[in-house]
Design an enzyme around this catalytic site. Sequence first.
Site, PDB file in Angstrom:
ATOM      1  N   LYS A  66     -23.663  57.297  -7.235  1.00  0.00           N
ATOM      2  CA  LYS A  66     -22.610  56.283  -7.099  1.00  0.00           C
ATOM      3  C   LYS A  66     -23.165  54.934  -7.557  1.00  0.00           C
ATOM      4  O   LYS A  66     -24.329  54.619  -7.284  1.00  0.00           O
ATOM      5  CB  LYS A  66     -22.168  56.221  -5.631  1.00  0.00           C
ATOM      6  CG  LYS A  66     -20.981  55.295  -5.372  1.00  0.00           C
ATOM      7  CD  LYS A  66     -20.566  55.359  -3.903  1.00  0.00           C
ATOM      8  CE  LYS A  66     -19.349  54.518  -3.597  1.00  0.00           C
ATOM      9  NZ  LYS A  66     -18.944  54.604  -2.172  1.00  0.00           N
ATOM     10  N   SER A 141     -14.058  55.618  -1.448  1.00  0.00           N
ATOM     11  CA  SER A 141     -14.408  54.905  -2.654  1.00  0.00           C
ATOM     12  C   SER A 141     -15.287  55.686  -3.633  1.00  0.00           C
ATOM     13  O   SER A 141     -15.326  55.356  -4.816  1.00  0.00           O
ATOM     14  CB  SER A 141     -15.124  53.612  -2.284  1.00  0.00           C
ATOM     15  OG  SER A 141     -16.343  53.882  -1.627  1.00  0.00           O
ATOM     16  N   SER A 165     -15.736  57.188   2.734  1.00  0.00           N
ATOM     17  CA  SER A 165     -15.847  57.207   1.267  1.00  0.00           C
ATOM     18  C   SER A 165     -16.569  58.390   0.662  1.00  0.00           C
ATOM     19  O   SER A 165     -16.554  58.558  -0.548  1.00  0.00           O
ATOM     20  CB  SER A 165     -16.524  55.935   0.783  1.00  0.00           C
ATOM     21  OG  SER A 165     -15.573  54.916   0.694  1.00  0.00           O
TER      22      SER A 165
HETATM   23  N1  GLN Z   1     -11.534  53.477   2.462  1.00  0.00           N
HETATM   24  C1  GLN Z   1     -12.341  52.749   3.405  1.00  0.00           C
HETATM   25  C2  GLN Z   1     -12.337  51.291   3.053  1.00  0.00           C
HETATM   26  O1  GLN Z   1     -11.671  50.936   2.135  1.00  0.00           O
HETATM   27  C3  GLN Z   1     -13.724  53.309   3.451  1.00  0.00           C
HETATM   28  C4  GLN Z   1     -14.534  52.905   2.312  1.00  0.00           C
HETATM   29  C5  GLN Z   1     -15.929  53.384   2.388  1.00  0.00           C
HETATM   30  O2  GLN Z   1     -16.256  54.273   3.153  1.00  0.00           O
HETATM   31  N2  GLN Z   1     -16.770  52.741   1.602  1.00  0.00           N
HETATM   32  O3  GLN Z   1     -12.988  50.488   3.678  1.00  0.00           O
END
Ligand code: GLN
Length: 473
Positions: A66, A141, A165
């Site tokens: 990532k 994400s 994410s």
């Molecule tokens: N979707 C969640 C957010 O927008 C989690 C994102 C993540 O785990 N980085 O914060």
Amino acid sequence: MADLCSLTLKEAIEAAKKDGPGPLIDAFAKRAQAVNPKLNAFLRFDPSKIENGKGAPLYGVPISIKDNICIDGREVTCASKILEKHVPPYNATVIEKLKTAGATLFSQCNMDEFAFGSSCETSAFGPCKNPWDLMRVPGGSSGGSAASVAADMTVAALGSDTGGSIRQPAALCGVVGVKPTYGRVSRYGLIAFGSSFDQIGPFAKTVEDAAILMNIISGHDPKDSTSSPEKMPDLTQALKRDVKGLKIGLPKEYFIEGIDPEVEKSVRAAAEIYKKLGAEIKQVSLPHTEHSVAVYYIVAVAEASSNLGRFDGVEYGLRVPTKDLREMYFETRDRGFGREAKRRILLGTFVLSAGYYEAYYLKGQKVRTLIRQDFEKAFKEVDVILSPTSPTPAFKIGEKAADPIAMYLSDIFTIPANLAGIPAMSVPCGFTSGGLPIGLQLMARPFDEATMLRAAYSFEQETGIYKKKPKLD
Ligand code: GLN
């Protein structure tokens, strides 16, 4: 010869041992060239850097990363304009560990900007698409990591999970994704979002592959003060097809209105399979669940606004030249950050500001403790908790982009594990009638990844759902 790109990590390790990594890397480079224009899962890929790790456990095997994990000498952007052309001068600890294990750091994966999102649509470099349906999001994400594993563009990948994410995109793309216990994997070199939540973890095609990667990336690291000295057993040894007597909880607060009926059906069917395999299924209660999303969007954005303060045009990436310093900060941050990042910086700064700190941030931390205590109580009765990973399967690109609250609610089942710091994972458990993958979430006691993975492995081997692949060609 079997298609090299569809090999599991375990099989790819054997293939590289036998024939050297060359054929494997060539096959993936070709596949990525053909498929990436459709998916936009990789922001960059460079198959040329095969490590000299002959004899090492992952010798030559291509692993994707990532784009918020620092690799010495390679651009790392967090899918943000503000970090474009930023080249870190050091490796994250997980990268050091992968290199020592001989892995080829194959590509850097698309993501929501600074990991803010659940759809990969906030990337400054264009959205990533879901390999099962190119009109739909891969989740986020870590959308690029999930999509690339599902599309056989890489053997496995690393992502990060602050509120879901890893697990949510794994569910939406039909692969395995593990969020380790907070402190299990070093965060050194992970560009921080919410420092008390963030964990790096693997995406893989099978539970066994995820266990292999967990063994490699975990462990205490003096460079991360929150990393735990807790010893981890060899997780591949924990993988037995045996859940007899295992106590599995279904939290009643997780089967709520608004959950897609096909998702609910598939998760309830999974519980029945566990029962058939000899596990004991019980209802449990996690009464503070309904506050999770609200608490997360106070505490995590507070941490994010503080962590993102350093991107001011001086040390990293973008700098918009202006006549004075103050204006340079303003212009750089204005042009460098996207809308969602700005929304979170504003929200986070607000909840930390004098006069509001007690009402929001401090209260949020107190409710966080209640949520953790819910799990402590539940884990006195059960060993593993089952739930849907995401309330819906992959949604259409654009469907939730204009409605941040709808987007935030898609993390309702994943956020509690980050608030509590416990390990959690997603494993494929079925498909909708429209052919979209559904993920089953398993949560376990702190540092008990072994029981969680054993339960996931038993289900996976019993059902074989993971064998189905998206048709992209
Ligand atoms: N979707 C969640 C957010 O927008 C989690 C994102 C993540 O785990 N980085 O914060």
